[in-house]
Design an enzyme around this catalytic site. Sequence first.
Site, PDB file in Angstrom:
ATOM      1  N   HIS A  50      -5.882  -6.321 -10.481  1.00 18.37           N
ATOM      2  CA  HIS A  50      -5.105  -7.258  -9.666  1.00 18.37           C
ATOM      3  C   HIS A  50      -4.802  -8.532 -10.448  1.00 18.37           C
ATOM      4  O   HIS A  50      -3.749  -9.139 -10.273  1.00 18.37           O
ATOM      5  CB  HIS A  50      -5.853  -7.584  -8.379  1.00 18.37           C
ATOM      6  CG  HIS A  50      -6.029  -6.400  -7.477  1.00 18.37           C
ATOM      7  ND1 HIS A  50      -7.091  -5.530  -7.617  1.00 18.37           N
ATOM      8  CD2 HIS A  50      -5.271  -5.931  -6.448  1.00 18.37           C
ATOM      9  CE1 HIS A  50      -6.996  -4.579  -6.693  1.00 18.37           C
ATOM     10  NE2 HIS A  50      -5.905  -4.796  -5.981  1.00 18.37           N
ATOM     11  N   GLU A  63       0.815  -1.211   0.000  1.00 16.26           N
ATOM     12  CA  GLU A  63       0.000   0.000   0.000  1.00 16.26           C
ATOM     13  C   GLU A  63       0.853   1.268   0.000  1.00 16.26           C
ATOM     14  O   GLU A  63       0.535   2.239  -0.682  1.00 16.26           O
ATOM     15  CB  GLU A  63      -0.953  -0.008   1.197  1.00 16.26           C
ATOM     16  CG  GLU A  63      -2.065  -1.037   1.083  1.00 16.26           C
ATOM     17  CD  GLU A  63      -2.946  -0.787  -0.132  1.00 16.26           C
ATOM     18  OE1 GLU A  63      -3.313   0.370  -0.385  1.00 16.26           O
ATOM     19  OE2 GLU A  63      -3.262  -1.751  -0.842  1.00 16.26           O
TER      20      GLU A  63
END
Length: 601
Positions: free
Chosen positions: A494, A398
Amino acid sequence: MRRAHIRGLAVAVTVATAATGLAGTAFAAPSAGDARTTATATAAGSQAAAVVEAARAAAFAHASATGVTDGDQLAPQDVLIDPEGARHVRFVRTHQGMPVLGGDLVVHLTERLAYAGVTRATDRAVRPAGTKAKLTARQAEAKAASVAKGRASAAELVVDARGGTPSLAYQVRVTDADTSGAGGSRTVVVDAVSGKVRSNATDSDEFLSPRLLDALRERGETLDPATGTAPHADALTAAPAPGVAAYPSTAAGTGTSLFAGTVKLTTTRTARTSYLLKDPTRWGTETRDAKGQELVNFAQGRKFTSTNNKWGNGTVSNRTSAAVDAQYGVTQTLDFYKKTFNRKGIKNNSKGALAMVHFGNKVGNAFWYPECGCMLYGDGDGELLKKPLVVLDVTGHELTHGVVDATARLEPTRVDSAGNQYGEPGSLNESLADIFGSNVEFSANNPKNPPNYLVGEKLGLDQKFLRRLDRPSLDRLEGAIDYWSPAVYNTEVHAGSGVSSHAYYLLAEGSGRKTIGRVTYNSPTYDRSTVRGIGRAKATAIYYRALTRYMVSSTDFHGARVATLKAAKDLYGATSVEYKTVDKSWAAVNVTAANTPAARH
Protein backbone atom coordinates in the site's frame (compact mmCIF):
# COMPACT_ATOMS: atom_id res chain seq x y z
CA MET A 1 -3.81 -9.73 -2.28
CA ARG A 2 -5.09 -12.56 -4.41
CA ARG A 3 -4.74 -16.24 -4.20
CA ALA A 4 -1.46 -17.14 -5.85
CA HIS A 5 -2.42 -20.15 -7.89
CA ILE A 6 -4.12 -21.27 -11.07
CA ARG A 7 -7.92 -21.20 -10.93
CA GLY A 8 -10.62 -22.17 -13.39
CA LEU A 9 -10.38 -20.46 -16.76
CA ALA A 10 -13.04 -18.52 -18.63
CA VAL A 11 -12.36 -17.21 -22.11
CA ALA A 12 -13.61 -13.65 -22.53
CA VAL A 13 -13.63 -12.46 -26.13
CA THR A 14 -13.61 -8.69 -26.30
CA VAL A 15 -13.39 -6.22 -29.12
CA ALA A 16 -11.27 -3.68 -27.33
CA THR A 17 -11.01 0.06 -26.95
CA ALA A 18 -10.86 1.97 -30.19
CA ALA A 19 -8.12 4.55 -30.68
CA THR A 20 -10.69 7.32 -30.91
CA GLY A 21 -12.28 6.77 -27.52
CA LEU A 22 -12.73 4.58 -24.46
CA ALA A 23 -15.75 2.51 -25.44
CA GLY A 24 -15.69 -0.67 -27.48
CA THR A 25 -17.93 -3.60 -28.34
CA ALA A 26 -17.90 -6.95 -26.60
CA PHE A 27 -19.23 -10.34 -27.66
CA ALA A 28 -21.95 -11.21 -25.17
CA ALA A 29 -23.79 -14.44 -24.56
CA PRO A 30 -26.73 -14.90 -26.96
CA SER A 31 -30.29 -14.16 -25.92
CA ALA A 32 -32.61 -17.12 -25.99
CA GLY A 33 -34.50 -17.48 -29.24
CA ASP A 34 -32.54 -14.79 -31.10
CA ALA A 35 -31.11 -16.56 -34.14
CA ARG A 36 -29.13 -13.54 -35.30
CA THR A 37 -27.50 -13.08 -31.89
CA THR A 38 -26.74 -16.78 -31.70
CA ALA A 39 -25.13 -16.67 -35.13
CA THR A 40 -23.05 -13.65 -34.14
CA ALA A 41 -21.90 -15.33 -30.94
CA THR A 42 -21.05 -18.52 -32.84
CA ALA A 43 -18.99 -16.53 -35.34
CA ALA A 44 -17.27 -14.70 -32.50
CA GLY A 45 -16.48 -18.00 -30.81
CA SER A 46 -15.05 -19.41 -34.02
CA GLN A 47 -12.93 -16.30 -34.48
CA ALA A 48 -11.66 -16.56 -30.90
CA ALA A 49 -10.81 -20.23 -31.34
CA ALA A 50 -8.80 -19.43 -34.47
CA VAL A 51 -6.93 -16.67 -32.66
CA VAL A 52 -6.16 -18.97 -29.70
CA GLU A 53 -4.79 -21.70 -31.94
CA ALA A 54 -2.67 -19.21 -33.91
CA ALA A 55 -1.29 -17.76 -30.67
CA ARG A 56 -0.53 -21.18 -29.22
CA ALA A 57 1.26 -22.23 -32.41
CA ALA A 58 3.20 -18.95 -32.43
CA ALA A 59 4.26 -19.46 -28.81
CA PHE A 60 5.88 -22.80 -29.64
CA ALA A 61 7.29 -21.59 -32.96
CA HIS A 62 8.99 -18.66 -31.21
CA ALA A 63 10.10 -20.60 -28.14
CA SER A 64 13.31 -18.61 -27.70
CA ALA A 65 11.21 -15.47 -27.16
CA THR A 66 8.22 -16.94 -25.35
CA GLY A 67 10.08 -19.42 -23.15
CA VAL A 68 7.63 -22.20 -24.03
CA THR A 69 9.31 -25.63 -23.97
CA ASP A 70 8.48 -29.29 -24.51
CA GLY A 71 6.11 -30.47 -21.82
CA ASP A 72 4.35 -27.09 -21.58
CA GLN A 73 0.64 -26.77 -22.22
CA LEU A 74 -1.06 -23.39 -22.69
CA ALA A 75 -4.65 -22.71 -21.65
CA PRO A 76 -6.28 -19.42 -22.73
CA GLN A 77 -7.47 -17.06 -20.02
CA ASP A 78 -8.84 -14.39 -22.36
CA VAL A 79 -8.72 -13.24 -25.96
CA LEU A 80 -8.70 -9.58 -26.95
CA ILE A 81 -9.36 -8.55 -30.55
CA ASP A 82 -8.58 -4.89 -31.19
CA PRO A 83 -10.46 -2.90 -33.84
CA GLU A 84 -7.17 -1.61 -35.26
CA GLY A 85 -6.04 -5.17 -35.94
CA ALA A 86 -3.98 -6.57 -33.09
CA ARG A 87 -4.92 -9.75 -31.24
CA HIS A 88 -3.79 -10.68 -27.75
CA VAL A 89 -4.16 -14.07 -26.05
CA ARG A 90 -3.40 -14.44 -22.36
CA PHE A 91 -2.33 -17.95 -21.42
CA VAL A 92 -1.73 -19.76 -18.16
CA ARG A 93 0.66 -22.67 -18.35
CA THR A 94 1.08 -26.19 -17.11
CA HIS A 95 4.28 -28.22 -17.35
CA GLN A 96 3.98 -32.00 -17.55
CA GLY A 97 0.42 -31.50 -16.36
CA MET A 98 1.41 -29.42 -13.30
CA PRO A 99 0.17 -25.81 -12.98
CA VAL A 100 3.02 -23.31 -13.28
CA LEU A 101 2.93 -20.45 -10.77
CA GLY A 102 4.34 -17.39 -12.53
CA GLY A 103 4.14 -19.08 -15.92
CA ASP A 104 1.56 -16.75 -17.47
CA LEU A 105 2.20 -14.97 -20.75
CA VAL A 106 0.41 -12.88 -23.36
CA VAL A 107 1.05 -13.67 -27.02
CA HIS A 108 0.49 -10.73 -29.39
CA LEU A 109 -0.56 -11.28 -33.00
CA THR A 110 -1.21 -9.10 -36.04
CA GLU A 111 -4.58 -8.92 -37.74
CA ARG A 112 -3.36 -11.69 -40.07
CA LEU A 113 -2.49 -13.79 -36.99
CA ALA A 114 1.26 -13.46 -37.44
CA TYR A 115 3.42 -13.44 -34.30
CA ALA A 116 4.02 -9.86 -33.08
CA GLY A 117 5.62 -10.35 -29.67
CA VAL A 118 5.12 -11.65 -26.16
CA THR A 119 4.74 -10.39 -22.60
CA ARG A 120 5.83 -13.06 -20.11
CA ALA A 121 5.91 -13.32 -16.34
CA THR A 122 9.19 -15.18 -16.12
CA ASP A 123 12.34 -14.85 -18.23
CA ARG A 124 13.31 -18.46 -17.52
CA ALA A 125 12.13 -21.77 -18.88
CA VAL A 126 9.72 -23.25 -16.37
CA ARG A 127 11.24 -26.75 -16.27
CA PRO A 128 11.93 -27.44 -12.55
CA ALA A 129 15.47 -28.17 -11.40
CA GLY A 130 14.32 -31.29 -9.56
CA THR A 131 11.53 -33.51 -10.81
CA LYS A 132 11.15 -35.93 -7.90
CA ALA A 133 9.38 -34.89 -4.71
CA LYS A 134 11.02 -35.82 -1.40
CA LEU A 135 7.99 -34.74 0.62
CA THR A 136 4.73 -36.64 0.39
CA ALA A 137 1.49 -34.80 -0.24
CA ARG A 138 0.41 -35.59 3.32
CA GLN A 139 3.59 -34.05 4.73
CA ALA A 140 3.03 -30.91 2.66
CA GLU A 141 -0.56 -30.69 3.92
CA ALA A 142 0.63 -30.96 7.52
CA LYS A 143 3.24 -28.23 6.99
CA ALA A 144 0.67 -25.93 5.35
CA ALA A 145 -1.90 -26.51 8.10
CA SER A 146 0.75 -25.73 10.71
CA VAL A 147 1.93 -22.42 9.22
CA ALA A 148 -1.55 -21.17 8.26
CA LYS A 149 -3.19 -22.57 11.40
CA GLY A 150 -6.17 -24.11 9.69
CA ARG A 151 -7.49 -27.17 7.87
CA ALA A 152 -5.52 -28.26 4.81
CA SER A 153 -7.14 -29.42 1.59
CA ALA A 154 -5.48 -31.93 -0.73
CA ALA A 155 -1.98 -30.89 -1.84
CA GLU A 156 -1.37 -30.42 -5.55
CA LEU A 157 2.01 -30.68 -7.26
CA VAL A 158 2.94 -27.48 -9.10
CA VAL A 159 5.96 -25.80 -10.62
CA ASP A 160 6.77 -22.58 -8.77
CA ALA A 161 8.50 -20.31 -11.29
CA ARG A 162 8.04 -17.09 -9.34
CA GLY A 163 11.10 -15.05 -8.50
CA GLY A 164 13.89 -17.51 -9.11
CA THR A 165 14.82 -20.96 -10.34
CA PRO A 166 11.64 -22.96 -11.07
CA SER A 167 11.10 -25.60 -8.39
CA LEU A 168 8.82 -28.52 -7.79
CA ALA A 169 6.35 -27.63 -5.04
CA TYR A 170 3.05 -28.51 -3.42
CA GLN A 171 0.20 -26.02 -3.36
CA VAL A 172 -2.21 -26.38 -0.46
CA ARG A 173 -5.35 -24.42 0.32
CA VAL A 174 -5.94 -23.98 4.04
CA THR A 175 -9.42 -23.05 5.26
CA ASP A 176 -10.48 -21.53 8.60
CA ALA A 177 -6.99 -20.10 8.83
CA ASP A 178 -6.32 -18.22 12.07
CA THR A 179 -3.62 -16.21 10.29
CA SER A 180 -6.20 -14.67 7.90
CA GLY A 181 -8.63 -11.89 8.66
CA ALA A 182 -12.00 -13.23 9.80
CA GLY A 183 -10.76 -16.81 9.60
CA GLY A 184 -10.57 -16.91 5.81
CA SER A 185 -8.57 -19.26 3.63
CA ARG A 186 -4.92 -19.13 2.60
CA THR A 187 -2.86 -20.75 -0.12
CA VAL A 188 0.45 -22.18 1.03
CA VAL A 189 3.18 -23.30 -1.37
CA VAL A 190 5.67 -25.81 0.08
CA ASP A 191 8.88 -26.82 -1.68
CA ALA A 192 8.50 -30.50 -2.58
CA VAL A 193 12.23 -31.19 -2.14
CA SER A 194 13.37 -29.09 0.82
CA GLY A 195 10.07 -28.70 2.67
CA LYS A 196 10.57 -24.92 2.85
CA VAL A 197 7.46 -22.75 2.78
CA ARG A 198 7.80 -20.75 -0.43
CA SER A 199 4.72 -18.58 0.09
CA ASN A 200 1.77 -18.25 2.43
CA ALA A 201 -0.82 -15.81 1.11
CA THR A 202 -4.40 -14.98 2.02
CA ASP A 203 -6.98 -15.82 -0.63
CA SER A 204 -8.88 -12.56 -0.18
CA ASP A 205 -7.86 -8.94 -0.51
CA GLU A 206 -8.40 -6.95 2.68
CA PHE A 207 -8.87 -3.21 2.28
CA LEU A 208 -7.18 -2.43 5.60
CA SER A 209 -3.73 -4.00 5.86
CA PRO A 210 -2.31 -5.38 9.14
CA ARG A 211 0.32 -2.63 9.09
CA LEU A 212 -2.33 0.10 8.78
CA LEU A 213 -4.37 -1.39 11.62
CA ASP A 214 -1.26 -1.43 13.80
CA ALA A 215 -0.57 2.22 12.93
CA LEU A 216 -4.13 3.18 13.90
CA ARG A 217 -3.77 1.41 17.23
CA GLU A 218 -0.48 3.15 17.96
CA ARG A 219 -2.05 6.54 17.24
CA GLY A 220 -5.22 5.77 19.16
CA GLU A 221 -7.17 6.62 16.02
CA THR A 222 -10.38 5.07 14.74
CA LEU A 223 -12.21 4.97 11.42
CA ASP A 224 -15.65 6.42 12.02
CA PRO A 225 -17.28 7.56 8.77
CA ALA A 226 -20.03 10.15 9.12
CA THR A 227 -23.55 8.85 8.35
CA GLY A 228 -27.11 10.04 8.55
CA THR A 229 -26.91 12.83 5.94
CA ALA A 230 -29.59 11.36 3.68
CA PRO A 231 -33.35 11.95 3.78
CA HIS A 232 -35.39 8.91 4.72
CA ALA A 233 -36.56 6.71 1.88
CA ASP A 234 -40.19 6.85 2.99
CA ALA A 235 -40.37 10.30 1.40
CA LEU A 236 -39.92 8.60 -1.96
CA THR A 237 -42.05 6.24 -3.98
CA ALA A 238 -41.10 3.46 -6.33
CA ALA A 239 -42.25 3.55 -9.91
CA PRO A 240 -45.33 1.35 -10.37
CA ALA A 241 -45.10 -1.53 -12.79
CA PRO A 242 -47.04 -0.60 -15.95
CA GLY A 243 -49.63 -2.84 -17.55
CA VAL A 244 -50.44 -6.38 -16.57
CA ALA A 245 -48.06 -7.69 -13.92
CA ALA A 246 -45.71 -10.53 -14.83
CA TYR A 247 -43.17 -11.72 -12.29
CA PRO A 248 -40.28 -11.62 -11.85
CA SER A 249 -39.88 -8.20 -13.42
CA THR A 250 -37.51 -5.25 -13.31
CA ALA A 251 -38.49 -2.50 -10.87
CA ALA A 252 -37.21 0.98 -10.00
CA GLY A 253 -36.64 1.42 -6.28
CA THR A 254 -34.90 3.81 -3.91
CA GLY A 255 -32.48 3.27 -1.07
CA THR A 256 -31.32 5.40 1.82
CA SER A 257 -27.65 4.58 2.30
CA LEU A 258 -25.17 5.17 5.09
CA PHE A 259 -22.68 7.18 3.02
CA ALA A 260 -24.03 7.96 -0.46
CA GLY A 261 -27.34 9.64 0.33
CA THR A 262 -30.57 8.55 -1.29
CA VAL A 263 -29.86 6.50 -4.40
CA LYS A 264 -31.79 4.82 -7.17
CA LEU A 265 -31.73 1.03 -7.19
CA THR A 266 -32.90 -1.33 -9.88
CA THR A 267 -34.47 -4.35 -8.19
CA THR A 268 -36.46 -7.48 -8.97
CA ARG A 269 -40.19 -7.49 -8.37
CA THR A 270 -41.21 -11.03 -7.40
CA ALA A 271 -44.90 -10.40 -6.62
CA ARG A 272 -47.33 -7.48 -6.37
CA THR A 273 -45.89 -6.28 -3.06
CA SER A 274 -42.61 -8.17 -2.95
CA TYR A 275 -39.18 -6.99 -4.10
CA LEU A 276 -35.70 -8.52 -4.02
CA LEU A 277 -32.42 -6.57 -3.80
CA LYS A 278 -31.19 -8.09 -7.06
CA ASP A 279 -30.53 -6.14 -10.26
CA PRO A 280 -31.60 -8.01 -13.42
CA THR A 281 -30.21 -5.22 -15.64
CA ARG A 282 -26.69 -5.83 -14.33
CA TRP A 283 -26.48 -9.59 -14.80
CA GLY A 284 -28.24 -10.44 -11.55
CA THR A 285 -25.98 -8.46 -9.24
CA GLU A 286 -27.27 -9.02 -5.72
CA THR A 287 -26.52 -8.18 -2.09
CA ARG A 288 -27.33 -10.53 0.79
CA ASP A 289 -26.98 -10.64 4.57
CA ALA A 290 -24.23 -12.90 5.96
CA LYS A 291 -26.14 -12.83 9.28
CA GLY A 292 -23.03 -12.19 11.34
CA GLN A 293 -21.45 -15.42 10.15
CA GLU A 294 -18.23 -15.90 8.18
CA LEU A 295 -20.03 -17.08 5.08
CA VAL A 296 -18.13 -17.39 1.80
CA ASN A 297 -20.91 -19.29 0.04
CA PHE A 298 -23.27 -16.68 -1.36
CA ALA A 299 -26.21 -19.10 -1.49
CA GLN A 300 -26.15 -19.28 2.31
CA GLY A 301 -26.70 -15.52 2.69
CA ARG A 302 -30.15 -14.21 3.60
CA LYS A 303 -31.94 -12.37 0.79
CA PHE A 304 -32.93 -8.75 1.32
CA THR A 305 -36.60 -8.24 0.51
CA SER A 306 -39.04 -5.34 0.69
CA THR A 307 -42.79 -4.86 0.37
CA ASN A 308 -42.56 -1.34 -1.10
CA ASN A 309 -39.19 -1.22 -2.94
CA LYS A 310 -37.79 1.28 -0.43
CA TRP A 311 -34.58 0.14 1.21
CA GLY A 312 -32.76 1.24 4.36
CA ASN A 313 -33.14 4.39 6.43
CA GLY A 314 -29.56 5.71 6.56
CA THR A 315 -28.79 4.37 10.02
CA VAL A 316 -26.44 1.58 11.10
CA SER A 317 -29.17 -0.01 13.23
CA ASN A 318 -31.16 -0.82 10.09
CA ARG A 319 -29.50 -3.90 8.55
CA THR A 320 -30.63 -2.92 5.06
CA SER A 321 -28.85 0.46 5.06
CA ALA A 322 -25.42 -1.11 4.63
CA ALA A 323 -26.88 -3.32 1.90
CA VAL A 324 -27.96 -0.20 0.02
CA ASP A 325 -24.38 1.14 0.05
CA ALA A 326 -23.02 -2.24 -1.05
CA GLN A 327 -25.52 -2.73 -3.88
CA TYR A 328 -25.05 0.87 -5.02
CA GLY A 329 -21.25 0.62 -4.91
CA VAL A 330 -21.13 -2.67 -6.79
CA THR A 331 -23.53 -1.52 -9.52
CA GLN A 332 -21.73 1.80 -9.91
CA THR A 333 -18.43 -0.07 -10.31
CA LEU A 334 -19.96 -2.38 -12.92
CA ASP A 335 -21.41 0.66 -14.71
CA PHE A 336 -18.01 2.36 -14.80
CA TYR A 337 -16.32 -0.65 -16.39
CA LYS A 338 -19.23 -1.20 -18.79
CA LYS A 339 -19.63 2.33 -20.10
CA THR A 340 -15.91 3.14 -20.10
CA PHE A 341 -14.42 -0.08 -21.50
CA ASN A 342 -17.50 -2.13 -22.41
CA ARG A 343 -16.32 -4.65 -19.84
CA LYS A 344 -19.30 -6.85 -19.02
CA GLY A 345 -18.82 -7.77 -15.40
CA ILE A 346 -15.71 -8.15 -13.28
CA LYS A 347 -14.51 -11.14 -15.32
CA ASN A 348 -15.94 -9.76 -18.58
CA ASN A 349 -18.19 -12.80 -18.79
CA SER A 350 -21.60 -11.12 -18.51
CA LYS A 351 -22.05 -12.23 -14.91
CA GLY A 352 -22.97 -10.00 -12.02
CA ALA A 353 -20.92 -9.27 -8.93
CA LEU A 354 -22.19 -10.34 -5.53
CA ALA A 355 -21.97 -8.75 -2.09
CA MET A 356 -22.61 -9.85 1.47
CA VAL A 357 -22.90 -7.37 4.31
CA HIS A 358 -22.81 -8.07 8.07
CA PHE A 359 -20.00 -10.56 7.48
CA GLY A 360 -18.64 -12.22 10.60
CA ASN A 361 -18.71 -11.10 14.21
CA LYS A 362 -16.99 -7.73 14.80
CA VAL A 363 -15.01 -7.87 11.56
CA GLY A 364 -13.37 -4.50 10.91
CA ASN A 365 -12.59 -4.82 7.21
CA ALA A 366 -13.93 -5.34 3.70
CA PHE A 367 -12.74 -8.04 1.32
CA TRP A 368 -12.81 -9.12 -2.30
CA TYR A 369 -13.04 -12.91 -2.17
CA PRO A 370 -12.33 -14.51 -5.58
CA GLU A 371 -13.63 -17.99 -4.72
CA CYS A 372 -17.10 -16.59 -4.10
CA GLY A 373 -16.86 -13.73 -6.60
CA CYS A 374 -18.10 -11.66 -3.69
CA MET A 375 -17.52 -8.45 -1.83
CA LEU A 376 -17.65 -9.20 1.90
CA TYR A 377 -18.26 -6.36 4.36
CA GLY A 378 -17.82 -6.61 8.11
CA ASP A 379 -19.76 -4.36 10.48
CA GLY A 380 -16.62 -3.03 12.16
CA ASP A 381 -14.89 -4.31 15.26
CA GLY A 382 -16.37 -1.57 17.44
CA GLU A 383 -12.88 -0.33 18.33
CA LEU A 384 -10.76 0.71 15.32
CA LEU A 385 -13.62 0.61 12.82
CA LYS A 386 -16.94 1.87 14.08
CA LYS A 387 -19.15 1.22 11.02
CA PRO A 388 -19.45 -1.11 8.03
CA LEU A 389 -16.78 -0.38 5.41
CA VAL A 390 -19.29 0.04 2.56
CA VAL A 391 -17.94 3.34 1.22
CA LEU A 392 -18.08 3.79 -2.58
CA ASP A 393 -14.34 4.03 -3.33
CA VAL A 394 -13.66 1.05 -1.06
CA THR A 395 -16.01 -1.03 -3.21
CA GLY A 396 -14.50 0.33 -6.43
CA HIS A 397 -11.01 -0.44 -5.11
CA GLU A 398 -11.83 -3.99 -4.04
CA LEU A 399 -13.78 -4.94 -7.17
CA THR A 400 -10.85 -3.70 -9.24
CA HIS A 401 -8.77 -6.36 -7.51
CA GLY A 402 -11.27 -8.74 -9.10
CA VAL A 403 -10.59 -7.21 -12.52
CA VAL A 404 -6.84 -7.55 -11.97
CA ASP A 405 -7.42 -11.12 -10.81
CA ALA A 406 -9.21 -11.83 -14.10
CA THR A 407 -6.44 -10.25 -16.20
CA ALA A 408 -2.81 -9.73 -15.16
CA ARG A 409 -3.11 -11.47 -11.74
CA LEU A 410 -0.43 -9.23 -10.25
CA GLU A 411 1.09 -10.94 -7.21
CA PRO A 412 3.06 -9.72 -4.19
CA THR A 413 6.56 -11.18 -4.14
CA ARG A 414 6.43 -12.07 -0.45
CA VAL A 415 4.09 -11.97 2.56
CA ASP A 416 5.36 -11.69 6.13
CA SER A 417 4.09 -13.60 9.15
CA ALA A 418 1.68 -10.78 10.04
CA GLY A 419 0.08 -10.85 6.59
CA ASN A 420 1.74 -7.70 5.22
CA GLN A 421 2.61 -7.93 1.52
CA TYR A 422 5.68 -6.68 -0.32
CA GLY A 423 6.97 -6.31 -3.85
CA GLU A 424 6.35 -4.12 -6.87
CA PRO A 425 3.72 -6.29 -8.64
CA GLY A 426 1.65 -6.22 -5.45
CA SER A 427 2.16 -2.45 -5.15
CA LEU A 428 1.05 -2.04 -8.77
CA ASN A 429 -2.07 -4.09 -8.01
CA GLU A 430 -2.95 -1.79 -5.09
CA SER A 431 -2.24 1.27 -7.24
CA LEU A 432 -4.55 0.11 -10.04
CA ALA A 433 -7.26 -0.52 -7.45
CA ASP A 434 -6.87 3.08 -6.21
CA ILE A 435 -6.74 4.48 -9.76
CA PHE A 436 -9.87 2.75 -10.99
CA GLY A 437 -11.58 3.07 -7.61
CA SER A 438 -11.26 6.86 -7.86
CA ASN A 439 -12.60 6.62 -11.42
CA VAL A 440 -15.70 4.88 -10.05
CA GLU A 441 -16.34 8.01 -7.98
CA PHE A 442 -15.94 10.22 -11.06
CA SER A 443 -18.28 7.95 -12.98
CA ALA A 444 -20.96 7.95 -10.26
CA ASN A 445 -20.61 11.72 -9.71
CA ASN A 446 -22.68 11.53 -6.52
CA PRO A 447 -22.96 14.91 -4.74
CA LYS A 448 -23.02 13.09 -1.38
CA ASN A 449 -19.73 11.42 -2.32
CA PRO A 450 -17.97 13.95 -4.58
CA PRO A 451 -15.37 12.50 -6.96
CA ASN A 452 -11.69 13.18 -6.35
CA TYR A 453 -8.21 11.67 -6.44
CA LEU A 454 -8.38 10.76 -2.75
CA VAL A 455 -9.00 7.25 -1.43
CA GLY A 456 -10.90 6.69 1.79
CA GLU A 457 -11.71 10.36 2.33
CA LYS A 458 -15.01 9.40 4.02
CA LEU A 459 -13.43 7.09 6.61
CA GLY A 460 -13.10 9.75 9.30
CA LEU A 461 -9.30 9.70 9.54
CA ASP A 462 -7.40 12.58 11.12
CA GLN A 463 -5.40 13.10 7.92
CA LYS A 464 -8.75 13.40 6.03
CA PHE A 465 -8.00 10.58 3.56
CA LEU A 466 -6.31 7.20 3.51
CA ARG A 467 -4.29 7.59 0.30
CA ARG A 468 -4.08 10.20 -2.46
CA LEU A 469 -2.81 10.02 -6.00
CA ASP A 470 -1.35 13.49 -6.53
CA ARG A 471 1.20 13.35 -3.70
CA PRO A 472 1.10 9.92 -2.08
CA SER A 473 3.65 10.80 0.64
CA LEU A 474 1.01 12.94 2.36
CA ASP A 475 -0.33 9.59 3.59
CA ARG A 476 1.58 9.38 6.86
CA LEU A 477 -0.35 6.37 8.15
CA GLU A 478 0.95 3.90 5.59
CA GLY A 479 4.17 5.76 4.77
CA ALA A 480 3.33 5.99 1.07
CA ILE A 481 6.06 7.11 -1.33
CA ASP A 482 6.12 9.47 -4.30
CA TYR A 483 9.08 8.11 -6.27
CA TRP A 484 10.72 4.87 -7.26
CA SER A 485 14.02 3.64 -5.81
CA PRO A 486 15.45 0.12 -5.46
CA ALA A 487 14.15 0.11 -1.87
CA VAL A 488 10.58 -0.10 -3.22
CA TYR A 489 11.08 -3.83 -3.70
CA ASN A 490 10.93 -4.26 0.09
CA THR A 491 8.16 -1.73 0.67
CA GLU A 492 4.72 -2.77 1.92
CA VAL A 493 2.39 -2.78 -1.08
CA HIS A 494 0.00 0.00 0.00
CA ALA A 495 2.96 2.30 0.62
CA GLY A 496 4.70 1.28 -2.59
CA SER A 497 1.53 1.84 -4.62
CA GLY A 498 2.29 5.57 -4.54
CA VAL A 499 4.81 5.25 -7.37
CA SER A 500 2.38 4.27 -10.13
CA SER A 501 -0.57 6.16 -8.62
CA HIS A 502 1.56 9.32 -8.77
CA ALA A 503 2.56 8.57 -12.38
CA TYR A 504 -1.10 8.11 -13.33
CA TYR A 505 -2.15 11.39 -11.68
CA LEU A 506 0.63 13.28 -13.47
CA LEU A 507 -0.45 11.73 -16.78
CA ALA A 508 -4.08 12.67 -16.19
CA GLU A 509 -3.83 16.07 -14.52
CA GLY A 510 -0.20 17.19 -14.68
CA SER A 511 2.15 18.59 -12.08
CA GLY A 512 1.85 21.64 -9.85
CA ARG A 513 -0.93 23.22 -7.86
CA LYS A 514 -4.55 23.10 -9.03
CA THR A 515 -8.07 22.77 -7.71
CA ILE A 516 -10.29 20.07 -9.18
CA GLY A 517 -13.81 19.92 -7.88
CA ARG A 518 -13.61 20.61 -4.16
CA VAL A 519 -10.01 19.48 -3.62
CA THR A 520 -6.71 21.33 -4.01
CA TYR A 521 -3.81 19.27 -5.34
CA ASN A 522 -0.12 20.04 -5.65
CA SER A 523 1.75 17.26 -7.41
CA PRO A 524 5.58 17.37 -7.39
CA THR A 525 8.03 15.65 -9.74
CA TYR A 526 11.29 13.82 -9.02
CA ASP A 527 13.20 15.51 -11.84
CA ARG A 528 11.57 18.93 -11.19
CA SER A 529 10.00 18.76 -14.63
CA THR A 530 6.64 20.22 -15.52
CA VAL A 531 4.14 17.66 -16.76
CA ARG A 532 1.05 18.78 -18.65
CA GLY A 533 -1.75 16.22 -18.22
CA ILE A 534 -3.62 14.65 -21.12
CA GLY A 535 -6.91 14.30 -19.22
CA ARG A 536 -8.38 11.59 -17.04
CA ALA A 537 -10.25 9.83 -19.87
CA LYS A 538 -7.14 9.25 -21.97
CA ALA A 539 -4.96 8.36 -18.99
CA THR A 540 -7.51 5.82 -17.81
CA ALA A 541 -7.80 4.30 -21.29
CA ILE A 542 -4.03 3.86 -21.42
CA TYR A 543 -3.79 2.22 -18.00
CA TYR A 544 -6.70 -0.14 -18.67
CA ARG A 545 -5.26 -1.20 -22.01
CA ALA A 546 -1.86 -1.73 -20.40
CA LEU A 547 -3.41 -3.90 -17.66
CA THR A 548 -5.46 -6.07 -19.98
CA ARG A 549 -2.88 -6.56 -22.75
CA TYR A 550 0.64 -5.89 -21.55
CA MET A 551 0.82 -6.74 -17.84
CA VAL A 552 1.41 -10.18 -16.32
CA SER A 553 1.65 -11.52 -12.78
CA SER A 554 5.24 -10.31 -12.25
CA THR A 555 4.98 -6.85 -13.84
CA ASP A 556 6.91 -4.28 -11.78
CA PHE A 557 7.02 -0.50 -12.14
CA HIS A 558 9.51 -0.52 -15.01
CA GLY A 559 7.38 -3.17 -16.68
CA ALA A 560 4.33 -0.97 -16.12
CA ARG A 561 6.15 1.90 -17.83
CA VAL A 562 6.75 -0.29 -20.88
CA ALA A 563 3.16 -1.56 -20.79
CA THR A 564 1.64 1.92 -20.68
CA LEU A 565 3.94 3.13 -23.46
CA LYS A 566 2.80 0.23 -25.63
CA ALA A 567 -0.82 1.01 -24.80
CA ALA A 568 -0.33 4.71 -25.64
CA LYS A 569 1.32 3.75 -28.94
CA ASP A 570 -1.64 1.49 -29.78
CA LEU A 571 -4.21 4.16 -28.98
CA TYR A 572 -2.56 7.39 -30.08
CA GLY A 573 0.68 6.60 -31.95
CA ALA A 574 4.38 6.61 -31.03
CA THR A 575 4.83 10.28 -31.98
CA SER A 576 1.73 11.50 -30.14
CA VAL A 577 1.59 13.91 -27.23
CA GLU A 578 -0.09 11.15 -25.24
CA TYR A 579 2.82 8.74 -25.77
CA LYS A 580 5.42 11.37 -24.89
CA THR A 581 3.47 12.36 -21.77
CA VAL A 582 3.35 8.75 -20.57
CA ASP A 583 7.15 8.70 -20.79
CA LYS A 584 7.42 12.04 -18.96
CA SER A 585 5.02 10.96 -16.22
CA TRP A 586 7.12 7.89 -15.39
CA ALA A 587 10.37 9.89 -15.49
CA ALA A 588 8.70 12.31 -13.07
CA VAL A 589 8.43 9.47 -10.52
CA ASN A 590 11.99 8.25 -11.29
CA VAL A 591 11.04 5.27 -13.46
CA THR A 592 13.10 5.40 -16.65
CA ALA A 593 14.67 3.07 -19.19
CA ALA A 594 18.09 4.05 -17.84
CA ASN A 595 17.44 2.93 -14.24
CA THR A 596 15.69 -0.34 -15.08
CA PRO A 597 17.18 -2.97 -12.73
CA ALA A 598 19.52 -5.32 -14.58
CA ALA A 599 18.24 -8.32 -12.65
CA ARG A 600 14.55 -8.39 -11.83
CA HIS A 601 13.62 -9.94 -8.51
